[in-house]
Design an enzyme around this catalytic site. Structure first.
Site, PDB file in Angstrom:
ATOM      1  N   ASP A   1       0.873  -1.157   0.000  1.00 56.65           N
ATOM      2  CA  ASP A   1       0.000   0.000   0.000  1.00 56.65           C
ATOM      3  C   ASP A   1       0.914   1.212   0.000  1.00 56.65           C
ATOM      4  O   ASP A   1       2.103   1.105   0.297  1.00 56.65           O
ATOM      5  CB  ASP A   1      -0.841  -0.065   1.277  1.00 56.65           C
ATOM      6  CG  ASP A   1      -1.694   1.151   1.448  1.00 56.65           C
ATOM      7  OD1 ASP A   1      -2.205   1.627   0.429  1.00 56.65           O
ATOM      8  OD2 ASP A   1      -1.835   1.621   2.589  1.00 56.65           O
TER       9      ASP A   1
ATOM     10  N   ASP B   1      -1.609  -0.679   5.909  1.00 54.10           N
ATOM     11  CA  ASP B   1      -1.897  -0.206   7.260  1.00 54.10           C
ATOM     12  C   ASP B   1      -3.357   0.078   7.497  1.00 54.10           C
ATOM     13  O   ASP B   1      -3.777   0.250   8.625  1.00 54.10           O
ATOM     14  CB  ASP B   1      -1.097   1.062   7.543  1.00 54.10           C
ATOM     15  CG  ASP B   1      -1.654   2.238   6.769  1.00 54.10           C
ATOM     16  OD1 ASP B   1      -2.063   2.031   5.623  1.00 54.10           O
ATOM     17  OD2 ASP B   1      -1.687   3.338   7.321  1.00 54.10           O
TER      18      ASP B   1
ATOM     19  N   ASP C   1      -4.050   6.522  -4.884  1.00 47.58           N
ATOM     20  CA  ASP C   1      -3.702   7.875  -5.282  1.00 47.58           C
ATOM     21  C   ASP C   1      -3.779   8.102  -6.783  1.00 47.58           C
ATOM     22  O   ASP C   1      -3.894   7.181  -7.565  1.00 47.58           O
ATOM     23  CB  ASP C   1      -2.275   8.185  -4.840  1.00 47.58           C
ATOM     24  CG  ASP C   1      -2.241   8.652  -3.421  1.00 47.58           C
ATOM     25  OD1 ASP C   1      -3.193   9.328  -3.027  1.00 47.58           O
ATOM     26  OD2 ASP C   1      -1.278   8.324  -2.720  1.00 47.58           O
TER      27      ASP C   1
ATOM     28  N   THR D   1      -2.024   1.611  -4.876  1.00 51.78           N
ATOM     29  CA  THR D   1      -2.420   2.795  -4.133  1.00 51.78           C
ATOM     30  C   THR D   1      -3.712   3.374  -4.680  1.00 51.78           C
ATOM     31  O   THR D   1      -4.081   3.122  -5.820  1.00 51.78           O
ATOM     32  CB  THR D   1      -1.305   3.864  -4.188  1.00 51.78           C
ATOM     33  OG1 THR D   1      -1.803   5.057  -3.641  1.00 51.78           O
ATOM     34  CG2 THR D   1      -0.852   4.114  -5.601  1.00 51.78           C
TER      35      THR D   1
END
Lengths: 347, 1186
Positions: free
Chosen positions: B426, B868, B735, B733
């Site tokens: 991640d 996480d 993003d 990700t």
């Protein structure tokens, strides 16, 4: 390769020292054990190590081999195979019939002493193809009964030699006792009887603890099928050393058992007369019978194998050590040769 | 949403009153039917009808066993293992006469092994039980018959109970919210334990019940809830409340789930709806998927091989036995008469030889059972537990900032850590700190903020230096939380340095009005909740995302301090730019148009003190720029320029804009919006979006914010090290592509020399199609486009295979959807595998899991997922190993992970050191285990061959049963726990060593079979050397001969020596522990012989006095031992010598370098140490100054 590989590790330990112990911190406590940093020796196979290990083995092994070979050579051993020779020529077609028959089984053998034999000279009989280590056979005994006169009835493990047809317990019961070896030997030299000491041929612990002093043979060999030797029912088992020796089962199908000791020296080229009674039936299962007279060395009886084995292992190690030395001398390779340091990334 | 015009209008009325009414019939029609039959009598749990329903109590038990079923259930668990079952059967059969040894001698080790494992299970379960007891005995206030609230324990709660929960307490069961300390019956809930999200969620009571805020009002409160049966859906609830003669529909908005926490609300009243195991969270508790390591799976195969060997040799034995037995009577004549074949049992009956042979086969299975190591499983378990203790105790994986050491949450996968081929990581919170810092902004076309970001620095560095020397930059990269601020103390989340703006200086800037508006937007347009600390007056914020927190903090630091949020207003302490004093300004909050991933923006509509209606909006550039009004584009060009620069620097950007609304415009819009808001159909979201879309137009651009998502300390070095170890790293990700690429560069995933392959749907044709809105056409075109791009990428890779060009693949979420379809999956994987690094951006949690699965299944290699957040849970569970970062984003990821570490950089040590060691230890241990048991088992077989295959074991029963338990087990455990081929430092220095695990070269079939062969050779040497050297002649001076008992002892002595010395030869790391165990085992064998031999005859049977009386005084015994032991070691030693000389393994080379080149290395290392020391001193100095 960069040079700051251990940066994370040393950084962490370093800052710990400065901050000091914090209260209730979950920081693992330092000990060389938990950090897997115990002092350790890390042996690796460097050429020097390999060569010296091989050399060490050969240096130790070759003398041992020689010593045991010499010891073995010192032992004088007379082996006489007699199971066929002791049957009259005419009856050799059906040896089983002969051995089970009522004929006189006396047989005279002549042995020539090849070398001076120092006393004590051990007399063994050797049987072949006899499976004393067969599971059925090994289990067919009652240690309780042998030891304790009160446990006479403990014969459950002895079947089928547990009771006589009249349901009387046999002492000693079981197949081992029942099939006890019963050839006998007597020796004479120049028609003079050689005394044969039959005391002390069994293990001391057996005599003292395994076989009872108050246990006497009972109903032994009373069945329809007679196995082997009869026992004198007035002598306690602890003194029946032939039985004790026989009951200590052999490890392999070919085995020797101690018969007695001759406690005089025999000179070279002397002729020993053996009068033997050939009672024991090995003919049913094609077993050989041998009479063995042997002296002992510091090591034991005559056996070249261990000496040869030591010599060959020692020799092999020597050859390997030499081979490595030559390799090392001819083509010394720098440690961490960079050519080794590539890794096949795409196998 | 948090609307309400003045006093009279209740916010919740807007929301719920008309809400479900229209849809009520069809939505709740299923009630009373199957699956929707639950009836709760509120405040009346003693109602006879309620008692009749017999709903479960609130007692919760998460233990695997109860006191009653522990024994049977854990036994059942134990015997599901084939090997254990086999030993149980053997133990049972050993009571029959078939057995070659006594039953006790086989039962004892089995009981020991089973007992040890059961004890471990028991202890683990006891811990769970303690947690349960704690939870069950928590206190809660319940409305009792005496009409007051009494304290009771959680476990005593019943369905229908009325409870009162105070601030920061956990809900004891699933509750229906009746009312709260707020007038309109709302409350805030934190659901971290459920979904890992730390933001607060809002719940609303029904308007009808919201008034029940007084204890007295409950005296006559009676109502009935009809609702769905217990189920695991956290995000749905169907039910009605019958109260006051009317049915009121209920939704998830009124339900408070167990294990979530009441926040920011003083108290609430609620009715217990689901209790104990019926609660949604308990219904959700499924066992995490059990993972087994590759090594263990292969070990099973080896066990099967051994079973086949066992059957084979038993079969051989029984065939010979059958023939021998049949021949015992031939033609009516007894052959081996001493066995009495005429009067025998079925097991030795020549007349029924085939039956005897069959029974003998069973005996053989028992006898040669020593081939299968009974203690293997339990030893491995013990070893793994100890290994994980070492992982937990490693100080180099302890993170000081958060006081978190590494945690191995399962011990089953230790060796798998040494075999990782691909890491799927991640980004946010894993590679980065997930602490956002407001670093820059561009307002009215002027860029503010002077700080250099991490990424900028890395980029600058890269431009200056050669691309590969990234690792040297470590000293320049400051720690995440190490804020260097010019003046004042560092503020978390704020790293904005620009004297033009700070300290109120913005007033003097040319567009100060716009700057003011800009920061007002930041201070007002959010969903954060302030938390004022009473003592200090400091304000901290609870925000949905760290970005948002950064904005609010930035606004606060620059003089727009948001300090209070009520349902209808937001209040700021504002610096008045004329008087220069702090004034309170209050904004009436009319609507919040929430953020969603589809909208990519959020807005608030407020009315300020001057009665102006304002729409404040912030959002992604892609959606915002097109919504600007003509007049609002004044600074567009400059702003866009800044925005691109920020994105390049790896910053997360948001566009800030506003518009003024006229009263009329707002009214007409609201008329449209409210029905949309309150409708409950599936199209609700679409309706709301459409409504929002109508008002979020004609915006006036204010500027752009730039927030830095900081890289964690040591990430680039760690990634560099891992890729040097040959591990592929994929970043998954959520993003934007640009951000992802930038982060990729910053953490040396993408390097300059790398050829980037970008697969995206962001092409003009597709967006044209999108405008037309033909969904099918878009789908088709997209698929074709992706297929084409993948094909091209493949061609590129093939074309450049010869050259040393490496590739980096970047793919976005949309494209990933298509790439993961059946038809494209394999070619996508092929491309991806051939790329050095892969970045998937804009990927959803589900896609992350799918990618993980694709890699895992597609390549068949070990995958490790690290993350996480709650959104990584799927990925962590799907991967072979899940590593959770115990960071800020809740515990969800950690709870579903196999290993938890505090920082990404610890992964390096976890894999390269612990992984490598554990892999090596476990594989060596398994190989050795098979070696030692084969050596032992085959000596039995050779002896059998000389005992007419009758099934007589060569050794005393107890020698045999103690073999695996005492004489050989401890050294192998020491090997499994402590062995190190090279030290941790060298593991890290030579990352390539890790490939030993990835390529699994320590556990190839070749190696396993070689060890087995070595075992067979050892057994042959032992048996034949011993029988030839000591049997057949006097083995002592006194003429005594070797019998069955002496042979057994001698052979066994040789086995113990040989096996333990083999261990000593094959380990690389001798501490006193190894010495103690290895030589101790041998010494223990002799001790055992002496003690056992001295016991009374009845106990010791064939071992009685054998050693003391017969063996020890015999030189032959000792000579034979020496000969045999050295000979058994020779093959392995010679092989290893030749191998290290001619075909050394990687660790051999490193070892040799270490030992021979120690001098050179020391001198090379000294400067490093010195440098570290200096660095360390510098750091301390800095601390002291600050």
């Amino acid at each position: 390769m960069n040079s700051n590989a251990p940066s994370s590790s040393s950084g962490a330990t370093g800052s710990a020292d400065s901050s000091g112990p914090r209260r209730n911190s979950k920081r693992p406590k330092y000990s060389r054990f938990t950090q897997q940093e115990l002092p350790a020796c890390k042996p690796i196979l460097t050429p020097r190590w390999v060569i010296s290990a091989f050399m060490l083995v050969s240096i130790v092994f070759i003398p041992i081999g020689l010593a045991s070979l010499f010891a073995s050579r010192d032992v004088v051993e007379i082996i006489d195979r007699y199971e066929t020779d002791c049957i009259p020529q005419a009856l050799r077609n059906d040896k089983v019939k002969y051995i089970q028959g009522p004929e006189d089984k006396t047989c005279n053998r002549t042995l020539r002493v090849p070398k001076h034999m120092k006393q004590p000279i051990y007399v063994y009989y050797q049987l072949d193809n006899f499976y004393q280590n067969h599971r059925r056979y090994v289990k067919s005994r009652s240690d309780k009964q042998l030891k304790d006169p009160k446990s006479e009835n403990d014969v459950s493990s002895c079947k089928p030699e547990d009771t006589t047809p009249g349901s009387n317990q046999i002492v000693p019961c079981g197949l081992i006792a029942w099939s006890m070896f019963n050839d006998t030997y007597s020796f004479s030299r120049n028609s003079e009887q050689l005394p044969l000491n039959k005391k002390g041929i069994s293990w001391k612990s057996d005599r003292q603890h395994k076989f009872g002093k108050k246990v006497f043979p009972k109903n032994f060999q009373n069945g329809t099928l007679i196995g082997g030797a009869h026992l004198n029912s007035s002598i306690p088992l602890s003194e029946q050393e032939d039985l004790i020796v026989w009951m200590r089962t052999a490890a392999l199908p070919t085995f020797r058992k101690l018969y007695g000791k001759i406690e005089v020296d025999l000179q070279a080229n002397e002729i020993i007369q053996v009068q033997l009674k050939n009672y024991y039936n090995t003919y049913s299962f094609n077993g050989k019978k041998k009479l063995v007279l042997s002296t002992t060395s510091w090591l034991g009886g005559k056996n070249d194998f261990i000496g040869i084995a030591y010599l060959s292992v020692g020799g092999l190690c020597f050859v390997l050590a030499m081979a490595f030395t030559i390799i090392y001398l001819v083509k010394p390779r720098r440690l961490g040769d960079p050519s080794y340091l590539s890794w096949n990334r795409n196998p | 949403m948090r609307g309400g015009m003045g006093k009279g209008i209740h916010f919740s009325k807007l929301y719920t009153f008309s809400c479900f009414r229209s849809k009520f019939e069809d939505e709740h029609g299923q009630l009373g039917q199957r699956g929707y039959s639950r009836i709760v009598f509120c405040n009346d749990p003693d109602n006879p009808e309620a008692v009749q329903l017999k709903y479960r109590g609130n007692y919760v038990s998460t233990t695997k066993y109860t006191a009653l079923n522990f024994i049977p259930k854990s036994l059942f668990e134990q015997f599901r293992r084939v090997a254990n079952l086999y030993f149980l059967v053997v133990a049972c059969v050993s009571f029959s006469p078939l057995a070659p040894y006594t039953a006790v001698s086989v039962l004892a080790p089995l009981l020991m092994v089973i007992g040890a494992t059961m004890a471990k299970e028991g202890v683990e379960d006891w811990r769970r039980r303690k947690q349960d007891i704690e939870a069950n005995n928590r206190k809660v206030e319940v409305y009792g018959k005496n009409h007051v609230f009494n304290e009771t324990r959680w476990k005593n709660l019943r369905v229908g109970d009325l409870v009162k929960i105070y601030k920061d307490e956990y809900f004891p069961a699933d509750l229906l919210l009746l009312s709260s300390s707020y007038e309109d019956g709302i409350c805030y809930v934190e659901t971290m334990n459920l979904d890992g999200e730390t933001n607060l969620k809002l719940k609303h009571a029904l308007d009808e019940t919201a008034s029940l805020r007084d204890v007295r009002s409950f005296q006559n409160f009676k109502s009935t809830i009809k609702c769905e049966d217990p189920n695991e859906h956290l995000y749905s609830f169907v039910g009605t409340l019958y109260y006051g003669g009317q049915h009121h529909p209920l939704s998830l908005q009124q339900i408070l789930l167990r294990d979530s926490k009441l926040r920011n609300t003083d108290y609430i009243y609620g009715v217990v709806v689901f209790t104990g195991h019926d609660t949604k969270v308990m219904q959700n508790a499924t066992d995490p998927p059990s993972k087994r390591s590759r090594i263990e799976r292969r070990m099973d195969k080896i066990i099967y091989i051994l079973f086949s060997t066992l059957i084979l040799i038993s079969l051989t034995g029984s065939m010979f036995f059958g023939v021998d037995t049949k021949n015992d009577i031939r033609g009516g004549e007894l052959k081996r008469w001493y066995l009495r074949p005429d009067k025998t049992t079925v097991f030795f009956d020549p007349k029924r030889a085939s039956l005897a042979a069959f029974f003998h086969f069973l005996t053989g299975l028992m006898l040669y059972g020593y081939l299968i190591p009974i203690s293997l499983y339990v030893s491995i378990e013990v070893v793994k537990v100890l290994q994980s203790i070492f992982i937990n105790q490693d100080r180099d994986m302890y993170y000081e900032e958060t006081d978190k050491p590494a945690r191995a949450r399962t011990s089953d996968l230790n060796e798998e850590l040494g075999q990782v081929d691909t890491i799927l990581s991640d980004k946010t919170g894993t590679l980065t700190c997930n602490s956002m810092e407001f670093v820059k902004c561009s307002i009215a076309g002027v860029a503010y903020g002077r700080g250099m970001t991490e990424v900028e620095r890395a980029l600058a560095k890269r431009k200056r230096s050669r691309p590969h020397e990234v690792t040297d930059s470590s000293s320049d990269l400051p720690e995440c939380n190490d804020h260097v601020v010019d003046s004042g103390k560092p503020v978390k989340g704020f790293n904005f340095r620009d004297e033009r703006v700070t300290n109120g200086n913005w007033v003097n800037e040319p567009h100060s009005d716009l700057i003011q508006k800009f920061f007002r937007v930041l201070a007002i347009c959010h969903t954060a909740i302030p938390d004022v600390r009473k003592e200090s007056g400091e304000i901290s914020y609870e925000a949905e995302s760290p970005d948002e927190a950064a904005f609010v903090i930035a606004a606060r630091e620059l003089g727009f301090e948001f300090f209070e949020r009520t349902q209808t207003s937001i209040s700021l302490h504002e610096l008045d730019h004329e008087s220069g004093r702090k004034v309170n300004r209050s904004y009436t909050l009319l609507h919040v148009l929430e953020f969603s991933s589809a909208r990519k923006r959020m807005s608030v509509i407020v009315k300020n003190a001057e009665n102006q209606l304002l729409l404040l909006c912030k959002g992604a550039d892609s959606v915002m720029f097109e919504r600007l009004s003509k007049d609002g584009r004044l600074f567009l060009a400059k702003t866009m320029d800044h925005l691109n620069k920020y994105a390049e620097a790896g910053l997360r950007t948001l566009v800030v804009a506003y518009r003024e609304l006229s009263e009329q415009e707002y009214k007409s819009w609201e008329e449209e919006f409210l029905p949309a808001k309150t409708s409950v159909s599936a199209a609700r979201d679409a309706l709301i979006d459409a409504a929002c879309d109508k008002i979020e137009r004609d915006l006036i651009l204010l500027g752009v914010t730039a927030v830095e998502d900081k890289l964690q300390k040591g990430v680039p070095e760690c990634i560099d090290k891992l890729s040097k170890a040959g591990i592929k790293i994929w970043v998954l990700t959520g993003d934007k592509m640009e951000t992802a690429i930038n982060i990729g560069h910053a953490c040396s995933l993408l390097t300059k020399g790398m050829k980037q392959i970008v697969i995206t749907l962001d092409s003009p044709d597709i967006s044209d199609l999108e405008k037309q809105g033909d969904k099918e056409a878009i789908q088709k075109a997209s698929r074709e486009s992706i297929a084409k791009q993948i094909g091209e990428a493949k061609a590129q890779i093939i074309a450049r295979k010869e050259s040393s060009v490496t590739f980096g693949l970047i793919i976005d979420g949309m494209s990933l959807d298509f790439a993961l379809t059946k038809s494209l999956e394999s070619s996508f994987l092929e491309v991806a595998v051939n790329c050095a690094s892969v970045i998937c951006c804009r990927s959803s949690p589900k896609q992350k899991a799918r990618v993980t699965k694709l890699v895992k299944v597609g390549t068949g290699k070990t995958t490790l997922a690290i993350g996480d957040g709650a959104n990584d849970v799927g990925m962590l569970q799907e991967a072979d190993i899940g590593v959770g970062i115990s960071g800020v984003e809740g515990m969800q990821a950690v709870m579903s992970s196999d290993f938890a570490i505090a920082q990404f950089r610890f992964l390096e040590r976890l894999l390269l050191v612990h992984g490598h060691w554990c892999y090596r230890r476990i594989t060596m241990m398994i190989c050795y285990f098979f070696y030692k048991n084969i050596t032992f088992g085959f000596t039995l077989f050779w002896f059998e061959a000389h005992a007419s295959f009758s099934g007589q074991p060569a050794y005393n029963d107890w020698y045999m049963s103690f073999y695996n338990v005492f004489f050989t087990s401890l050294p192998v455990i020491a090997l499994g726990v402590f062995d190190q081929d090279v030290s941790a430092r060298l593991c890290l220095k030579h990352p390539l060593l890790y490939q030993e695990g990835v390529q699994n070269i320590l556990f190839t079939w070749h190696r396993i079979l070689s060890w087995m062969l070595n075992g067979v050779i050892s057994s042959m040497i032992i048996f034949f050397f011993i029988t030839n050297s000591i049997v057949n002649q006097a083995f002592r001076r006194d003429g005594h001969l070797v019998d069955y008992e002496v042979l057994g002892v001698t052979m066994y002595t040789c086995v113990v020596w040989a096996v333990n010395c083999q261990m000593a030869l094959s380990i690389n790391y001798f501490t006193w522990i190894q010495h103690f165990f290895i030589w101790g085992s041998i010494a223990f064998w002799y001790t055992f012989l002496v003690i056992y031999g001295a016991l009374p005859l009845k106990v010791s049977t064939t071992a009685y006095q054998v050693f003391v009386e017969a063996c020890a005084p015999s030189p032959f015994y000792w000579l034979a031992t020496l000969l045999v032991v050295v000979s058994t070691l020779l093959p392995y030693f010679a092989y290893r010598s030749f191998q290290t000389r001619f075909k050394p393994m990687y660790h051999d080379i490193i070892q040799r370098r270490r030992s021979e080149g120690s001098e050179a290395e020391v001198s090379a290392e000294l400067p490093v140490r010195v440098k570290e020391k200096i660095d360390h001193l510098k750091e301390r100095l800095k601390h002291r100054e600050s």
